[in-house]
Design a protein around this motif. Structure first.
Motif, mmCIF file in Angstrom:
data_model
loop_
_atom_site.group_PDB
_atom_site.id
_atom_site.type_symbol
_atom_site.label_atom_id
_atom_site.label_comp_id
_atom_site.label_asym_id
_atom_site.label_seq_id
_atom_site.Cartn_x
_atom_site.Cartn_y
_atom_site.Cartn_z
ATOM 1 N N TYR A 198 14.043 -6.864 -34.696
ATOM 2 C CA TYR A 198 14.460 -5.840 -33.745
ATOM 3 C C TYR A 198 13.752 -4.514 -34.016
ATOM 4 C CZ TYR A 198 17.293 -2.633 -31.027
ATOM 5 O OH TYR A 198 17.697 -1.673 -30.142
ATOM 6 N N LEU A 199 13.597 -4.174 -35.277
ATOM 7 C CA LEU A 199 12.948 -2.906 -35.616
ATOM 8 C C LEU A 199 11.449 -2.921 -35.299
ATOM 9 C CD1 LEU A 199 14.748 -2.042 -38.970
ATOM 10 C CD2 LEU A 199 15.028 -0.896 -36.759
ATOM 11 N N THR A 200 10.836 -4.083 -35.428
ATOM 12 C CA THR A 200 9.397 -4.162 -35.168
ATOM 13 C C THR A 200 9.078 -4.379 -33.696
ATOM 14 O OG1 THR A 200 9.368 -6.518 -35.705
ATOM 15 C CG2 THR A 200 8.834 -4.984 -37.480
ATOM 16 N N GLY A 201 10.016 -4.930 -32.947
ATOM 17 C CA GLY A 201 9.794 -5.160 -31.515
ATOM 18 C C GLY A 201 11.097 -5.074 -30.755
ATOM 19 N N PRO A 202 11.615 -3.856 -30.587
ATOM 20 C CA PRO A 202 12.912 -3.705 -29.921
ATOM 21 C C PRO A 202 12.912 -4.299 -28.506
ATOM 22 C CG PRO A 202 12.119 -1.582 -30.749
ATOM 23 C CD PRO A 202 11.018 -2.573 -30.918
ATOM 24 N N SER A 203 13.925 -5.081 -28.244
ATOM 25 C CA SER A 203 14.107 -5.654 -26.909
ATOM 26 C C SER A 203 15.581 -5.992 -26.742
ATOM 27 C CB SER A 203 13.261 -6.919 -26.743
ATOM 28 O OG SER A 203 13.768 -7.966 -27.543
ATOM 29 N N GLU A 204 15.974 -6.209 -25.516
ATOM 30 C CA GLU A 204 17.367 -6.574 -25.233
ATOM 31 C C GLU A 204 17.703 -7.920 -25.885
ATOM 32 O OE1 GLU A 204 21.122 -5.992 -24.096
ATOM 33 O OE2 GLU A 204 19.528 -4.543 -23.723
ATOM 34 N N LYS A 205 16.763 -8.845 -25.849
ATOM 35 C CA LYS A 205 16.978 -10.172 -26.448
ATOM 36 C C LYS A 205 17.162 -10.058 -27.971
ATOM 37 C CE LYS A 205 14.905 -14.750 -26.746
ATOM 38 N NZ LYS A 205 13.771 -15.599 -26.383
ATOM 39 N N ALA A 206 16.313 -9.274 -28.625
ATOM 40 C CA ALA A 206 16.416 -9.092 -30.076
ATOM 41 C C ALA A 206 17.727 -8.394 -30.439
ATOM 42 C CB ALA A 206 15.231 -8.294 -30.601
ATOM 43 N N PHE A 207 18.099 -7.393 -29.637
ATOM 44 C CA PHE A 207 19.355 -6.682 -29.881
ATOM 45 C C PHE A 207 20.540 -7.621 -29.748
ATOM 46 C CE2 PHE A 207 23.032 -4.399 -28.158
ATOM 47 C CZ PHE A 207 23.288 -3.538 -29.208
ATOM 48 N N SER A 208 20.528 -8.435 -28.721
ATOM 49 C CA SER A 208 21.625 -9.380 -28.485
ATOM 50 C C SER A 208 21.729 -10.403 -29.619
ATOM 51 C CB SER A 208 21.414 -10.093 -27.154
ATOM 52 O OG SER A 208 22.438 -11.002 -26.904
ATOM 53 N N ALA A 209 20.593 -10.941 -30.053
ATOM 54 C CA ALA A 209 20.586 -11.919 -31.147
ATOM 55 C C ALA A 209 21.126 -11.298 -32.430
ATOM 56 C CB ALA A 209 19.179 -12.450 -31.366
ATOM 57 N N GLU A 210 20.735 -10.057 -32.712
ATOM 58 C CA GLU A 210 21.210 -9.366 -33.915
ATOM 59 C C GLU A 210 22.711 -9.115 -33.835
ATOM 60 O OE1 GLU A 210 22.314 -5.966 -36.428
ATOM 61 O OE2 GLU A 210 22.271 -5.967 -34.247
ATOM 62 N N ARG A 211 23.184 -8.709 -32.673
ATOM 63 C CA ARG A 211 24.618 -8.432 -32.490
ATOM 64 C C ARG A 211 25.453 -9.697 -32.680
ATOM 65 N NH1 ARG A 211 27.729 -9.366 -28.450
ATOM 66 N NH2 ARG A 211 26.028 -9.629 -26.982
ATOM 67 N N ILE A 212 25.016 -10.793 -32.075
ATOM 68 C CA ILE A 212 25.743 -12.060 -32.191
ATOM 69 C C ILE A 212 25.779 -12.522 -33.642
ATOM 70 C CG2 ILE A 212 25.649 -14.516 -31.600
ATOM 71 C CD1 ILE A 212 24.568 -13.572 -28.811
ATOM 72 N N CYS A 213 24.657 -12.417 -34.322
ATOM 73 C CA CYS A 213 24.582 -12.817 -35.731
ATOM 74 C C CYS A 213 25.492 -11.937 -36.588
ATOM 75 C CB CYS A 213 23.147 -12.756 -36.219
ATOM 76 S SG CYS A 213 22.930 -13.397 -37.888
ATOM 77 N N ARG A 214 25.503 -10.637 -36.308
ATOM 78 C CA ARG A 214 26.358 -9.714 -37.069
ATOM 79 C C ARG A 214 27.839 -10.059 -36.879
ATOM 80 N NH1 ARG A 214 27.188 -5.163 -34.574
ATOM 81 N NH2 ARG A 214 25.059 -5.111 -33.789
ATOM 82 N N GLU A 215 28.227 -10.389 -35.647
ATOM 83 C CA GLU A 215 29.615 -10.771 -35.371
ATOM 84 C C GLU A 215 29.982 -12.064 -36.099
ATOM 85 O OE1 GLU A 215 29.733 -10.899 -31.126
ATOM 86 O OE2 GLU A 215 29.814 -8.709 -30.944
ATOM 87 N N LYS A 216 29.065 -13.031 -36.081
ATOM 88 C CA LYS A 216 29.309 -14.304 -36.778
ATOM 89 C C LYS A 216 29.433 -14.072 -38.278
ATOM 90 C CE LYS A 216 27.378 -18.868 -37.600
ATOM 91 N NZ LYS A 216 26.277 -19.811 -37.328
ATOM 92 N N LEU A 217 28.543 -13.244 -38.832
ATOM 93 C CA LEU A 217 28.592 -12.953 -40.263
ATOM 94 C C LEU A 217 29.900 -12.253 -40.626
ATOM 95 C CD1 LEU A 217 27.388 -12.900 -43.077
ATOM 96 C CD2 LEU A 217 26.133 -10.836 -42.421
ATOM 97 N N SER A 218 30.336 -11.344 -39.795
ATOM 98 C CA SER A 218 31.599 -10.647 -40.043
ATOM 99 C C SER A 218 32.758 -11.644 -40.086
ATOM 100 C CB SER A 218 31.836 -9.602 -38.960
ATOM 101 O OG SER A 218 33.085 -8.982 -39.129
#
Length: 71
Positions: free
Chosen positions: A33-53
């Motif tokens: 996400y930091l190297t290539g910000p996009s809506e898809k990358a943001f969404s994938a990071e958010r979903i992963c963060r929620e799962k990890l939580s």
């Protein structure tokens, strides 16, 4: 919802391994996400963060229960 009900709905086998894998995946997705910000990358990071939580809190709940049985 009680812990035993959660364990019926979700597969909690190898919870520590799954937490570690999710942590590694989250770090990877954050770099992406930091190297290539996009809506898809943001969404994938958010979903992963929620799962990890969720997995982390579940791991903690199991650890706490295990300690109660040992004491």
């Amino acid at each position: 919802m009680p812990l035993k009900d959660h364990s019926k709905l979700y597969d909690f086998s190898n919870i520590q391994k799954r937490v570690n894998e999710s942590t590694r995946l989250l770090k990877y997705l954050q770099v992406q996400y930091l190297t290539g910000p996009s809506e898809k990358a943001f969404s994938a990071e958010r979903i992963c963060r929620e799962k990890l939580s969720f997995l982390s809190s579940t791991e903690e709940a199991f650890s706490t229960r295990s300690l109660e049985f040992i004491s």
